[in-house]
Design an enzyme around this catalytic site. Structure first.
Site, short mmCIF file in Angstrom:
data_model
loop_
_atom_site.label_atom_id
_atom_site.label_comp_id
_atom_site.label_asym_id
_atom_site.label_seq_id
_atom_site.Cartn_x
_atom_site.Cartn_y
_atom_site.Cartn_z
N GLU A 229 -13.20 5.52 3.90
CA GLU A 229 -13.22 4.84 5.18
C GLU A 229 -14.40 5.23 6.05
O GLU A 229 -14.74 4.53 6.99
CB GLU A 229 -11.89 5.11 5.87
CG GLU A 229 -10.78 4.69 4.91
CD GLU A 229 -9.39 4.90 5.44
OE1 GLU A 229 -9.20 5.86 6.16
OE2 GLU A 229 -8.53 4.07 5.13
N GLN B 94 0.82 -1.21 0.00
CA GLN B 94 0.00 0.00 0.00
C GLN B 94 0.86 1.26 0.00
O GLN B 94 0.33 2.36 -0.19
CB GLN B 94 -0.95 0.01 1.21
CG GLN B 94 -2.08 -1.00 1.09
CD GLN B 94 -3.07 -0.94 2.24
OE1 GLN B 94 -3.27 -1.93 2.92
NE2 GLN B 94 -3.71 0.19 2.46
N ARG C 282 -9.65 -0.08 7.01
CA ARG C 282 -10.54 0.85 6.33
C ARG C 282 -10.99 1.98 7.27
O ARG C 282 -12.18 2.25 7.43
CB ARG C 282 -11.76 0.14 5.77
CG ARG C 282 -12.39 0.96 4.63
CD ARG C 282 -13.57 0.25 4.05
NE ARG C 282 -14.08 0.95 2.89
CZ ARG C 282 -14.49 0.33 1.79
NH1 ARG C 282 -14.40 -0.97 1.69
NH2 ARG C 282 -14.98 1.02 0.79
N CYS C 283 -10.00 2.58 7.92
CA CYS C 283 -10.30 3.77 8.71
C CYS C 283 -8.98 4.49 8.87
O CYS C 283 -7.94 3.96 8.60
CB CYS C 283 -10.86 3.42 10.08
SG CYS C 283 -9.68 2.61 11.16
#
Lengths: 284, 806
Positions: free
Chosen positions: B760, B237, B384-385
């Protein structure tokens, strides 16, 4: 998820398949739809030296719907069962149950023979077969024999079938009256937290006969004879359902797992059976 | 005279710029199965790696016998810590300032830990060799509970840290203690709590779960011994950060390392960190001189790569009798597993958890976080935050509900009463953040109106009465959530990872025929960057998005950037894209003025062209300007049309949203059904509404999974109980309900185009909404709080505890 080494066999008739099983003994395993065995091999929890694929054996296929008897070949898939109008007319609980097994991809491969022969207490068809009082046809080196579904399951993955035998077909009588297969699961593709198969008939305002079997609530499917008996002669009212649930609970012995603790499973088994009886009675 | 058609509106539409629901350009290859993922990469002579992993959660490694494996034909090498030690690579630094074993060095600390790495000519041989390696273990006592880990006589997990009372984040008070992080005003908070009319207390646990991307982690490492270049294709990522870290760890000069992130099948934070598989593959390629591929399977991904959450949050919130919040205190016990491998900015060992005052104007607050080692896998990534924001949002949104119960107030009214007002922005929170913009009351009113909140409450009350009369066994829960995110890390002055400032970048080249390529320091894992960044640029430089290629992920070609996580791509790289586009436009203006034979100041920008002020029929389009940049010899101007921008954001962005879930719950079976799910998101300026909607659908579905069943559960001896997708809940289309999406639009005042990021928000906002729905269903019977996940048996347990099965 990489299996170990194995030899692959693809016989075209039952006799050849039995021959390969006899030759290799413990080293050989029959492969039907593969949805239990192949993951076990990939996890290396099952070491299979010789894999005997039954896909190419025509005599293991076919659904025969006779006036007094229905016979389903071992390699008939769940998708075949769902699609067979004659079978659904004669015993609609088959399709209702098959539709609750996993997802369409699995049902396209998964077979009734593999489902009942594997002895996995999580499988749905064994309890249904017990509910239907079905018979299993077995063939081995000594010839053919028949074992009642209600006498087939000994413990988890241990059945009346010997290692050198193949389960070739299941058969049972057409059903009349009401039916329901009710299953609680966490998601599509999961085994049952609890499931109930109910078949009953009605005479006037009361129940004339009833058969009840439960899935994944013991190390074998549970045919709850007393639970069915508790409905017979009653108007299948709340009191009768309560009695049937109590009788069923006395027959099961669930274990705790990720689906929940024992007390929860006892409770849910009762709720699921209650729903199943009510639905079956509404169809009787 | 130039042709005046097409019209201005037609020209805007043709660009497919900001606000257009442009179809995703990536989907052509993804929907045809033609993506190019790490496992699709095949190279001549490539070898395959596989791990021997520990079956024990805590054990001493007495011996590793490789002989039988090495004797197997096709096995090339077996690496253990002993082999890596001379290179100094048997341990590696983590992103959180700790270090982690690459291969077991004397002991193992979690189930699934890497013990030995097999390299073989094919994947099957590698797996066979793994079975042949004999490892002798000696059991050690296991600790999976962070509270027990801090008891005085708890087993020592990290023997390598013996006697070290200072860690990367300050004092360590116990052998299993990692850090204490403190924010806010302790004395002021205690005073406010002690003087308050009403205080509500609760311990809120956000259980351990896992991002579980569709594609697991993996890489192909290829050391070219002729030119000395190491190329690594991997599921990264943050490819540029990986290059720098790889250089620092290995000693290979950074220009000799090329990191390529090809198509990535989802990351969700799981692919931010560095894993032993990468190090072992690189070492194996250096040793063997041929490429080495390593791709983990699903169980390995769940058991050994970065988990998320595992926060025990003990809260106290106070208010006046009429519901005005006066203070908030929170103490977190954070289970980090065996190594502190969180992927947080260096100065934030608990991420941005101090956003835990949420959407509310809370005058004083205090927060402490204790990080703890246990015999569980390392991680603590932002699933996902933004860093620890979903934990914070869950905490405050549960505390608001608990307070509403204590006050006997409606939870929607309590929220509205305490929201930060529109006129208070920029708002300085009690725990140190400067919220950029927001209009919470408008969003909240819109959401309540959309779901018919008042009539829902009436229906719920009627259902409770019907239940009490024995007419139904189902209850209704109404789950409310108003969340505020903090994304877009971040300003270099306070955000870095391993010393690398968290700016991001964009480099643009305009081609002579009026098309373009833009390269960014980020990397899409499915977010649709190739679609949306082209849209930002289309609006900035007036070339159609369809004529702009977006490229990311190759460190030899892309400008340096910190990658994609924490919803930072749009706030940071999106801003860099706009700023680079503006540099292009500035030069284009000079070219246009030259071509139109007017002064630079006498032309003005109009969608896709510069026109002469007051004479719109005299213009030069960007296409014409692009050609001129490469054709005309313009006095005082270099040829070409390129720009690069490195953007250091002045602040974070603060997206927010209002989510409402209506759930039916069967009291006897614990079976739930989502009747309605409404998601209003305010992510500032909306670049592509269709992609936003898709992001919301995906994020809410992950939130559904987390709240309703997904967990990484361990037994008391450290066995992972949910290591396959049979038990680790991933919803199918069948379990996934219909979602209603909605929006308000409050631009960020400091972002060049006002965008805040959205990827997110739906995970952050939906988890409290689902959980609050479950808990709210039982509020009428005296229920206050129960921990997630709310799977059937745990819901049943709430009902059982309330005597509803009698």
């Amino acid at each position: 998820m990489i299996p170990g080494h194995f030899e692959y066999h693809r016989p075209t008739d039952v006799a050849s398949a039995l021959g390969i099983l006899a030759t290799h003994g413990d080293e050989a395993r029959a492969l039907a739809g593969g949805h239990s065995l192949i993951p076990m091999m990939k996890l290396r929890m099952a070491a299979v030296g010789h894999l005997v694929d039954l896909q190419a054996i025509p005599e293991l296929r076919g659904i025969e719907v006779g006036p007094g008897r229905i016979r389903i070949g071992a390699m008939v898939t769940q998708a075949d069962i769902i699609a067979h109008a004659g079978l659904t007319a004669a015993a609609p609980i088959l399709a209702e149950t098959a539709l609750m097994i996993a997802d369409p991809q699995v049902r396209n491969m998964g077979t009734i023979g593999g489902n009942v022969a594997n002895g996995d207490p999580g499988n749905d068809m064994p309890a249904l077969m017990q509910c239907l009082d079905a018979s299993f046809e077995l063939r081995g080196p000594e010839g053919a024999r028949t074992v009642k579904a209600r006498a087939f399951y000994e413990s988890a993955y241990v059945t009346a079938r010997s290692d050198d035998e193949l389960l070739t077909a299941v058969s049972f009588a057409p059903t009349g009256g009401g039916y329901a297969y009710e299953k609680q699961k966490r998601k599509v593709g999961d085994y049952a937290t609890a499931a109930a198969a109910v078949i009953l008939t009605r005479a006037g305002a009361t129940c004339a006969s009833a058969s009840i079997a439960m899935t994944n609530l013991a190390d074998t499917p549970v045919w709850a004879e007393a639970a069915g008996a508790a409905l017979v002669g009653t108007p299948v009212d709340a009191a009768a359902i309560k009695a049937a649930v109590a009788a069923m609970r006395a027959a099961i012995s669930p274990t705790g797992d990720n689906r929940g603790p024992v007390a929860f499973k006892h409770h849910v088994a009762g709720a699921v059976l209650g729903h199943a009886i009510a639905r079956a009675w509404s169809r009787a | 005279m130039n042709d005046q058609s097409p019209t201005r509106d037609e020209r805007i539409e043709k660009l497919k710029g900001l606000g257009a629901s442009r179809r995703r350009v990536e989907d052509v290859r993804f929907t045809q199965g033609k993506g190019n993922y790490v496992d699709d990469i095949k190279m001549p002579g490539m070898l395959f790696g596989d791990f021997v992993r520990s079956p024990y959660a805590h054990a001493r490694v007495v011996s590793v016998n490789k002989a039988a494996a090495l004797a197997l034909p096709g096995v090339v090498a077996v690496l253990t810590a002993e082999d890596l030690a001379p290179l100094g690579l048997h341990w590696m630094p983590t992103l959180a300032g700790d270090k982690q074993m690459v291969l077991a060095d004397g002991k193992v600390l979690f189930q699934g830990q890497e013990v030995a790495f097999v390299v073989a000519k094919d994947r099957y041989t590698a797996a066979d060799a793994v079975e042949l390696i004999e490892v002798e273990y000696e059991d050690l006592p296991v600790v999976t509970d962070p509270f027990k880990a801090l008891e005085p006589d708890a087993p020592v997990l990290r023997e390598d840290l013996a006697g070290k009372t200072e860690g990367a984040h300050g004092h360590r008070r116990h052998h299993n203690h990692i850090f204490t992080w403190e924010m806010g005003d302790e004395a002021g908070t205690e005073t406010a709590l002690s003087e308050a009319e009403v205080v509500a207390e609760e311990t809120v646990y956000y259980h351990r779960t896992h991002p579980c991307p569709l594609e697991t982690c993996g890489c192909v490492a290829s050391m070219d011994k002729v030119n000395g270049k190491l190329t690594v294709w991997g599921t990264f990522q943050a490819p540029h950060a990986v290059r720098t870290v790889a250089s620092l760890i290995s000693g290979i000069a950074e220009h000799n390392i090329r990191i390529i992130s090809p198509d990535i099948g989802g990351g969700f934070g799981n692919k931010v960190g560095v894993y032993p598989g990468y190090i072992c593959s690189i070492v194996a390629s250096i040793v063997t001189g041929v490429p080495v591929k390593w791709v983990e399977d699903r169980m390995e991904n769940l058991m050994s790569t970065a988990f998320a959450r595992d926060y025990w949050m003990k809260g106290r919130i106070s208010a006046t009798k009429d519901g005005r919040i006066t203070a908030l205190d929170c103490h977190v016990t954070a289970d980090h597993g065996a190594f502190d491998a969180c992927a947080d900015p260096t100065k934030f060992p608990a991420g941005f958890f101090n956003i835990c005052t949420g959407s509310y104007d809370i005058p004083v607050a205090h927060l402490t976080v204790d990080g703890v080692y246990t015999n569980k896998a390392p991680g603590g990534v932002a699933y996902r935050c933004s860093f620890r924001v979903t934990e914070a949002a869950y905490f405050i949104e549960r505390m608001i509900e608990v307070l509403a119960i204590k006050l006997g107030m409606d939870a929607a009214d309590l929220r509205a009463k305490n929201f930060i007002r529109k006129d208070q922005f920029p708002y300085h929170s009690a725990l140190g953040w400067e919220y950029d913009s927001g209009d919470y009351h408008t969003a909240w009113a819109k959401a309540l109106e959309a779901v018919g909140y008042k009539s829902l409450r009436a229906e719920q009350a009627a259902r409770v009465e019907a239940f009490k009369r024995g007419e139904t066994r189902k209850l209704i829960g109404i789950g409310l959530c108003h969340f505020t995110e903090i994304v877009g890390a971040g300003p270099v002055k306070n955000c870095d990872i391993l010393g690398l400032g968290m700016f991001d970048s964009c480099e643009i080249r305009i081609h002579p025929t009026g098309s373009a390529i833009a390269r960014l320091g980020t990397i899409s894992q499915g977010q649709g960057h190739a679609t949306t960044f082209a849209q930002i640029l289309a609006s900035e430089i007036g070339l159609p998005a369809d004529d702009i290629t977006i490229e990311e992920g190759d460190t030899d070609t892309a400008p340096y950037g910190l990658g994609t996580y924490g919803s930072r791509s749009t706030p940071v790289a999106g801003a860099a894209t706009a700023m680079a586009g503006r540099k292009i436009r500035a030069k284009a203006q000079m070219i246009a003025a030259y071509l139109l034979e007017v002064h630079d100041d006498d032309v003005e920008w109009d969608v896709d062209r510069f026109t002469v002020k007051g004479a719109p029929e005299r213009f030069k389009t960007m296409k014409e300007i692009a050609f001129a940049a490469y054709h005309n010899a313009i006095p005082g101007l270099e040829p070409g049309l390129e720009a690069v921008s490195y953007y250091d954001p002045p602040n974070m962005t603060y997206p927010f949203g209002a989510y409402i879930c209506v759930m039916e719950i069967d009291v006897d079976t614990g079976v739930w059904e989502i009747r309605q799910f409404y998601a209003l998101d305010d992510c500032g300026t909306r670049i592509n509404p269709m992609i936003i909607e898709g992001q919301v659908h995906g994020g809410v579905t992950e939130g559904l999974a987390i709240a309703m069943g997904q967990e990484l559960a361990y037994d008391e001896i450290g066995n992972v109980k949910t290591g396959t997708l049979m038990d680790f809940f991933i919803p199918t289309a069948w379990e996934t309900p219909h979602y209603i999406t909605d929006f308000t639009e409050t631009p960020s005042p400091h972002h060049p185009i006002g965008a805040k990021g959205v990827g997110e928000s739906p995970n952050v906002g939906s988890v409290p909404a689902f959980s609050n729905a479950v808990q709210d269903a039982f509020r009428a019977f005296g229920h206050v709080h129960a921990h997630m996940p709310h799977d059937h048996w745990r819901i049943w347990t709430i009902a059982e505890g309330l005597g509803l099965h009698a």
